[in-house]
Design an enzyme around this catalytic site. Structure first.
Site: not given
Ligand code: GLN
Length: 546
Positions: A384, A518, A520
């Site tokens: 992400c 994600h 995970e």
């Molecule tokens: N802050 C980033 C976004 O909002 C990444 C978010 C995250 O890593 N879950 O896109």
């Protein structure tokens, strides 16, 4: 017929109610029962989505896009059943529902009160969206005695009276402190906590007592006598060094037996099949090799902040039969360093992972760690925000756009990561207003991504389409695709409409991959996330173990 198990906590917080609930669920499931896991939290946030990971640990995201308590992650990992939006509730959500109904006039002029309106709303949650489960387990957040939990207990008491006390089991997790000087486990805090629970009209059926050691017969007798339970219903929850030992430990202590006896099911219940638990513990107890992984993140001070990530790395260790040593490096600490010093700091590691996150703190440190991994052929995996940082790093250092950045952090930049405004969900356009509430405004939950043929991503997933869970507001600007591809940095996964980049990789690098999702959240001890498994394999190659 559905039976209901409520898992409550007394004496102190942090006794591990979430894992205890997950372990009970897994034991019932091992006997072939259909199990559902749920969480009721008393706090006033509508959901944990707006809470800092430092406050509340990780925000776990379900397949259908709910931002939930990290305990739902334990449930999914132990029981393997995907939780749904309807499996978690907070006090805030309950009050919000009640007040919304009141504004709509749904109470037909009645005076809206804690009892019955709030308790009714809680009971609606308890009964909602059930699908012929044999057992539904409800973990009740907080500690019995907390003011904010009072109404939860009242609603549960009413509910148990309505469905029949014999169809509800109250498992009470408490603590037996060991007093060194007396050489004894002390039962009084548990006795008093049981009385505290009785004030709400709820009698604990099974005492699950956290304890450093087995509970001597005399203490069991005492607990039974003072707490209205049989001595068999006093079950030791012994301290263990590995959470995956807990289901077997509870089983040895007879917990699932007592739960089934409570419902009169013990005689007819199938024996549990615990083979898979024995298998993973056997692997974990016999690791012959190890790899060292640096996780360059932001919330390194609190282990729970990256709960699912830690577990996914453990799962990757299990599936590769190799111990994964994780070091958590605060990305901020890399910021003032020269590239050479960053290299020295990261040299002991066979792989670098940059996890998800929010906010500007530590961003430049993450980018430095990625430069190091990219230039030195060290396996890299970005999640992400980690993917967004890899894109910024590539735009700065491969395309020479020195002020490339994300608009999350500054408007004074060449924006290569920008705020998403429109995306698709199940064929529908999702539009997020420029201004508005912070809660629930992200792209959340599982979305499909189409993987490029013959890419590393496709090889890892063994599939051309994947469904991974998302939680983000920002996204790579796809107009950089061509220029980056000319430098060997490709987009290997996109949303089905081709508009949103989902996976990036560098084919000429031994292992450089990142996803806008994600993975995970979907990893299980018995079925590791393919990306985590491949990442640890790459670390093993780097360590010359393969
Ligand atoms: N802050 C980033 C976004 O909002 C990444 C978010 C995250 O890593 N879950 O896109």
């Amino acid at each position: 017929m559905t039976r209901y198990v409520f898992i409550l906590g007394g004496v102190v917080s942090s006794l591990g109610k979430g894992i205890a609930s997950a372990a009970i669920g897994s034991l019932l499931q091992a006997r072939g029962y259909k199990v559902r896991m749920r969480k009721m939290d008393p706090y006033l946030n509508i959901d944990p989505g707006t809470m800092s990971p430092y406050q509340h640990g990780e925000v776990f995201v379900t397949e259908d896009g709910a931002e939930t308590d990290l305990d739902l992650g334990h449930y999914e990992r132990f029981v393997g059943v995907s939780c749904r939006k309807t499996d978690s509730i907070s006090g805030g959500r309950i009050y919000y529902n009640v007040l919304t109904k009141e504004r709509k006039g749904e109470y037909l002029g009645a005076t809206v009160q804690m009892i019955p309106h709030v308790t009714d709303e809680l009971k609606l949650f308890i009964k909602s969206d059930l699908k012929e489960e044999d057992f539904v387990l409800y973990e009740v957040g907080g500690t019995v005695g907390d003011i904010e939990g009072t109404l939860l207990l009242e609603a549960i008491r009413q509910f148990s009276n309505e469905v029949g006390r014999e169809n509800c089991c109250f498992v009470y997790l408490t603590l037996l402190p060991y007093i060194e000087t007396a050489g004894e486990l002390k039962t009084k805090p548990t006795q008093q906590a049981v009385k505290k629970l009785l004030e709400s009209g709820i009698q604990a059926d099974i005492l699950l007592c956290r304890s450093k050691m087995d509970i001597p017969a005399e203490e069991r007798r005492k607990l039974g006598l003072f707490c209205n339970v049989s001595k068999e219903d006093v079950v030791a929850a012994l301290d263990v060094d590995n959470i995956y030992k807990i289901p077997l430990s509870y089983h040895e202590q007879g917990l699932d037996t007592q739960v089934l006896k409570h419902f009169g099911l013990y005689e007819t219940a199938p024996e549990p099949d615990l083979t898979k638990w024995h298998e993973i513990l056997n692997v974990m107890g016999n690791f012959e090799h190890h790899v060292n992984v640096a996780v360059v993140g932001k919330y390194c001070g609190l282990p729970d902040a990256y709960k699912s990530l830690r577990e996914a790395l453990v799962h990757a260790g299990i599936s590769n039969k190799t111990k994964v040593n994780m070091d958590w490096i605060d990305s901020e600490s890399l910021e003032g360093m020269t590239n050479q010093n960053v290299a020295n700091q990261l040299k002991p590691y066979h792989a670098v992972l940059v996890p998800g996150g929010f906010g500007i703190r530590g961003i430049e440190g993450k980018i430095k760690a990625i430069t190091y991994a990219r230039e030195n052929n060290v396996p890299f995996f970005g999640i992400c925000l980690g993917m967004q940082m890899a894109v910024i790093e590539a735009c700065r250092n491969l395309l020479g756009i020195s002020n490339a950045h994300s608009t999350e952090f500054t408007s004074d930049c060449t924006p290569v990561i920008t705020r998403m405004k429109v995306w698709e969900k199940n064929g529908q356009k999702m539009i997020r207003p420029e201004e508005g509430d912070m809660g629930g405004t992200m792209r959340l939950g599982a979305y499909p991504a189409v993987l490029k043929q013959n890419s590393l991503a496709e090889k890892i997933y063994q599939s051309s389409i994947i469904y991974e869970r998302h939680r983000h507001r920002y996204e790579m600007d796809i107009s950089y695709e061509q220029k980056l591809a000319e430098k060997g940095f490709i987009i290997s996964g996109k949303s089905p409409d081709g508009l949103l980049p989902e996976v990036i990789e560098i084919p000429a690098h031994p292992f450089f991959i990142a996803g806008q999702f994600h993975p995970e959240f979907k990893s299980k001890p018995f079925a590791c996330s393919p990306l985590f498994k491949a990442f640890i394999q790459a670390a093993m190659k780097q360590a010359e173990l393969l």
